[in-house]
Design a protein around this motif. Structure first.
Motif, mmCIF file in Angstrom:
data_model
loop_
_atom_site.group_PDB
_atom_site.id
_atom_site.type_symbol
_atom_site.label_atom_id
_atom_site.label_comp_id
_atom_site.label_asym_id
_atom_site.label_seq_id
_atom_site.Cartn_x
_atom_site.Cartn_y
_atom_site.Cartn_z
ATOM 1 N N LEU A 164 4.624 5.375 5.895
ATOM 2 C CA LEU A 164 5.323 4.143 5.545
ATOM 3 C C LEU A 164 4.522 2.970 6.076
ATOM 4 C CD1 LEU A 164 8.883 5.394 6.610
ATOM 5 C CD2 LEU A 164 7.915 5.412 4.303
ATOM 6 N N ALA A 165 4.294 1.977 5.222
ATOM 7 C CA ALA A 165 3.460 0.839 5.636
ATOM 8 C C ALA A 165 3.775 -0.373 4.765
ATOM 9 C CB ALA A 165 1.981 1.193 5.540
ATOM 10 N N ASN A 166 3.373 -1.531 5.273
ATOM 11 C CA ASN A 166 3.427 -2.748 4.478
ATOM 12 C C ASN A 166 2.187 -2.814 3.592
ATOM 13 O OD1 ASN A 166 5.876 -3.841 5.569
ATOM 14 N ND2 ASN A 166 4.736 -4.376 7.435
ATOM 15 N N HIS A 167 2.374 -3.153 2.335
ATOM 16 C CA HIS A 167 1.241 -3.208 1.413
ATOM 17 C C HIS A 167 0.387 -4.442 1.720
ATOM 18 C CE1 HIS A 167 -1.014 -3.301 -2.375
ATOM 19 N NE2 HIS A 167 -0.691 -2.020 -2.494
ATOM 20 N N PRO A 168 -0.931 -4.303 1.652
ATOM 21 C CA PRO A 168 -1.792 -5.465 1.968
ATOM 22 C C PRO A 168 -1.522 -6.676 1.075
ATOM 23 C CG PRO A 168 -3.087 -3.443 1.887
ATOM 24 C CD PRO A 168 -1.734 -3.096 1.394
ATOM 25 N N GLU A 169 -1.069 -6.457 -0.155
ATOM 26 C CA GLU A 169 -0.811 -7.571 -1.074
ATOM 27 C C GLU A 169 0.656 -7.983 -1.069
ATOM 28 O OE1 GLU A 169 -2.208 -6.396 -4.872
ATOM 29 O OE2 GLU A 169 -4.287 -6.070 -4.212
ATOM 30 N N GLY A 170 1.408 -7.504 -0.104
ATOM 31 C CA GLY A 170 2.811 -7.862 -0.001
ATOM 32 C C GLY A 170 3.718 -6.719 -0.428
ATOM 33 N N GLY A 171 4.892 -6.663 0.168
ATOM 34 C CA GLY A 171 5.831 -5.608 -0.149
ATOM 35 C C GLY A 171 5.674 -4.405 0.772
ATOM 36 N N PHE A 172 6.345 -3.362 0.394
ATOM 37 C CA PHE A 172 6.406 -2.147 1.218
ATOM 38 C C PHE A 172 5.984 -0.959 0.360
ATOM 39 C CE2 PHE A 172 8.716 1.477 3.064
ATOM 40 C CZ PHE A 172 8.333 1.376 4.392
ATOM 41 N N ILE A 173 5.241 0.014 0.950
ATOM 42 C CA ILE A 173 4.789 1.180 0.207
ATOM 43 C C ILE A 173 5.059 2.436 1.016
ATOM 44 C CG2 ILE A 173 2.421 0.948 1.094
ATOM 45 C CD1 ILE A 173 1.473 2.167 -1.588
ATOM 46 N N ALA A 174 5.654 3.421 0.337
ATOM 47 C CA ALA A 174 5.910 4.739 0.935
ATOM 48 C C ALA A 174 5.055 5.756 0.182
ATOM 49 C CB ALA A 174 7.383 5.098 0.831
ATOM 50 N N THR A 175 4.334 6.608 0.934
ATOM 51 C CA THR A 175 3.387 7.538 0.328
ATOM 52 C C THR A 175 3.690 8.952 0.769
ATOM 53 O OG1 THR A 175 1.678 5.815 0.375
ATOM 54 C CG2 THR A 175 0.957 8.086 0.000
ATOM 55 N N LEU A 176 3.905 9.832 -0.223
ATOM 56 C CA LEU A 176 4.077 11.258 0.029
ATOM 57 C C LEU A 176 2.741 11.954 -0.206
ATOM 58 C CD1 LEU A 176 7.465 12.327 -1.628
ATOM 59 C CD2 LEU A 176 6.863 12.488 0.777
ATOM 60 N N ASP A 177 2.263 12.669 0.801
ATOM 61 C CA ASP A 177 1.017 13.428 0.703
ATOM 62 C C ASP A 177 1.380 14.909 0.756
ATOM 63 O OD1 ASP A 177 -1.454 14.545 0.843
ATOM 64 O OD2 ASP A 177 -2.188 13.341 2.504
ATOM 65 N N LEU A 178 1.253 15.610 -0.382
ATOM 66 C CA LEU A 178 1.732 16.986 -0.493
ATOM 67 C C LEU A 178 0.580 17.924 -0.861
ATOM 68 C CD1 LEU A 178 4.959 16.284 -2.584
ATOM 69 C CD2 LEU A 178 4.806 16.603 -0.106
ATOM 70 N N PRO A 179 0.515 19.112 -0.233
ATOM 71 C CA PRO A 179 -0.483 20.109 -0.631
ATOM 72 C C PRO A 179 -0.052 20.818 -1.912
ATOM 73 C CG PRO A 179 0.837 20.988 1.130
ATOM 74 C CD PRO A 179 1.315 19.574 0.932
ATOM 75 N N LEU A 180 -1.016 21.382 -2.616
ATOM 76 C CA LEU A 180 -0.680 22.128 -3.843
ATOM 77 C C LEU A 180 0.117 23.386 -3.521
ATOM 78 C CD1 LEU A 180 -4.029 21.863 -5.850
ATOM 79 C CD2 LEU A 180 -1.989 20.445 -6.033
ATOM 80 N N GLN A 181 -0.112 23.960 -2.362
ATOM 81 C CA GLN A 181 0.637 25.112 -1.916
ATOM 82 C C GLN A 181 1.352 24.742 -0.630
ATOM 83 O OE1 GLN A 181 0.969 28.132 -3.343
ATOM 84 N NE2 GLN A 181 -0.393 27.700 -5.069
ATOM 85 N N PRO A 182 2.642 25.080 -0.480
ATOM 86 C CA PRO A 182 3.365 24.698 0.738
ATOM 87 C C PRO A 182 2.758 25.332 1.971
ATOM 88 C CG PRO A 182 4.628 26.290 -0.534
ATOM 89 C CD PRO A 182 3.477 25.870 -1.400
ATOM 90 N N GLY A 183 2.657 24.535 3.033
ATOM 91 C CA GLY A 183 2.146 25.043 4.298
ATOM 92 C C GLY A 183 0.660 24.879 4.478
ATOM 93 N N ILE A 184 -0.120 24.394 3.439
ATOM 94 C CA ILE A 184 -1.571 24.178 3.571
ATOM 95 C C ILE A 184 -1.820 22.857 4.297
ATOM 96 C CG2 ILE A 184 -3.724 23.814 2.348
ATOM 97 C CD1 ILE A 184 -2.675 25.549 0.137
#
Length: 447
Positions: A423-443
């Motif tokens: 979770l972070a503030n976007h450099p150009e304004g606003g708020f951005i939430a990013t999900l980083d998911l592996p192709l296989q669970p647990g990797i």
């Protein structure tokens, strides 16, 4: 990786080979003619000494040497020349020689003595002599018993070495098992320390792998226990407020007139709805870690399109723009991913101005898929970013409805897949939430 299997196999193989080799060697040494000729004190250097005496002092002196050896060591000796004729009388009786010849021709029975032969060529004359030794079996057995010191010493050394090998192998197995047993006990008593198996985890064998996995499991369990305890504390705190409002409303309703009581019913219904919504979100948060269903293939493009349409229907004045790579799929739990992204979209809708679109992007980066949701709202103070995603936490100054569980559910869902939520503030304004998911669970990611 130095496999423990091969280490144990090599140790036992070496032990068996060493014992077998020593046994075979000892048996051969005790029965071979060369061993007796080189070790028996009555035969050692006899051929050389007799030849020198015969050539320098004559037959009588050579015969005296043979008689002396017979008296001292009970060894009978015959000496033949290259033609097979006796050189001296020797010490072996003729009747015994005839008996030996008959036994040899008839192959009957066993001779009561051991017959050994040795050839010696004189350095002075070049003549070759054949010395025939006959040692009575009782005398030979007695000498064997007295000469076993060296082979028995070798066998004792081998046994000591094998004992040390066995001790080292045993300790290499029992010590790690004792540490693992202590760690299991501490884990059961909730006193487990994550660095208690750090040294064992540095090993490059099966125990090191097991310790590493156990450390991950212990850290995971500690995290779950800690989060459950924190959840219970937060739930007890959060439930007090709606329950207190309900009690106040009920007390007012008991004392109010019928007309005033009718006006209180909507307030009671609203508090009940809020309490029900809070309990539902708490249950969703608890089920994220408790869901034991098998992971399945997820069509992210279809899931994102459905979420985009639902978000447009729930808030027609909020435009949701979707930018996704084609054919995005991963393995996981669809309802968790859907709930996490839905919470991120709803959170963005609370703060995004109607004049700006909400941007949702999904793209594949190597063996991972990154999904981001950005709004154009006021953002969050920097000191509050680290606490966002904790259950029941709400940034100061928020006036929109919510219980502070949406981002926590999204973060737990990402961690369940072995990914993360940033979770972070976007450099150009606003708020951005990013999900980083592996192709296989647990990797990668969290354990």
């Amino acid at each position: 990786m130095r496999s423990l299997f091969w280490r144990i196999l090599a140790s036992f193989w070496l032990a068996i080979a060493l014992v077998a080799g020593l046994s075979i060697l000892l048996g051969h040494m005790l029965n071979q003619d060369a061993w007796i000729l080189s070790r028996h004190p009555g035969l050692t250097n006899l051929a050389e000494e007799w030849t020198q005496r015969y050539e320098t002092q004559g037959e009588d002196a050579a015969q005296d040497l043979l008689q002396q050896r017979k008296r001292q060591y009970h060894v009978d000796v015959q000496v033949l020349n290259e033609s097979g004729d006796p050189v001296v009388r020797g010490t072996f009786p003729r009747r015994a020689a005839a008996f030996e010849a008959r036994q040899h021709e008839s192959h009957e029975g066993r001779l009561p003595w051991r017959r050994l032969t040795a050839e010696y060529t004189s350095e002075k004359t070049g003549d070759t002599y054949l010395l025939i030794y006959r040692i009575a079996l009782p005398e030979l057995d007695a000498w064997h018993r007295s000469s076993l010191l060296w082979p028995l010493s070798a066998l004792a050394i081998a046994l000591v070495v094998l004992t040390l090998f066995s001790l080292l192998v045993t300790l290499s197995i029992t010590r790690p098992l004792s540490r693992l047993r202590g760690a299991v006990h501490d884990l059961g008593q909730t006193t487990y320390q994550q660095n208690s198996l750090a040294r064992l985890a540095d090993r490059r064998d099966e125990f090191g792998v097991l310790a590493t996995d156990f450390n991950r499991m212990g850290a995971r369990l500690q995290s779950l226990i800690g989060s459950q305890r924190q959840l219970l504390r937060d739930v007890s705190h959060e439930l007090r407020s709606p329950l207190a409002r309900l009690r106040i409303a009920l007390a007012l309703a008991e004392r109010a007139t019928p007309e005033a009581r009718e006006k209180l019913w909507p307030r009671l219904a609203l508090e009940c709805d809020r309490l029900e919504a809070l309990i539902s979100e708490i249950l969703v948060l608890a089920r994220v870690d408790a869901d034991n269903a098998s992971a399945e293939d997820i069509d992210l493009n279809r899931l994102l399109s459905t979420l985009q349409k639902d978000a447009q229907l729930s808030a027609p004045d909020q435009e949701v723009q979707l930018h996704a790579d084609p054919a995005l799929t991963l393995k996981g739990w669809p309802h968790m991913i859907e709930r996490a992204l839905d919470n991120l979209l709803r959170n963005a809708q609370r703060f995004n101005p109607p004049t700006q679109p909400i941007e949702m992007r999904a793209q594949r980066e190597g063996e991972r898929i990154v999904i981001s949701v950005r709004d154009h709202g006021p953002g969050v103070d920097a000191e509050c970013l680290q606490k966002l995603g904790e259950p029941f936490y709400r940034a100061p100054g928020q006036t929109t409805q919510g219980h502070g569980l949406g981002l926590a559910i999204a973060r737990r869902a990402a961690e369940r897949h072995g990914g993360s939520l940033s979770l972070a503030n976007h450099p150009e304004g606003g708020f951005i939430a990013t999900l980083d998911l592996p192709l296989q669970p647990g990797i990668a990611g969290h354990p």
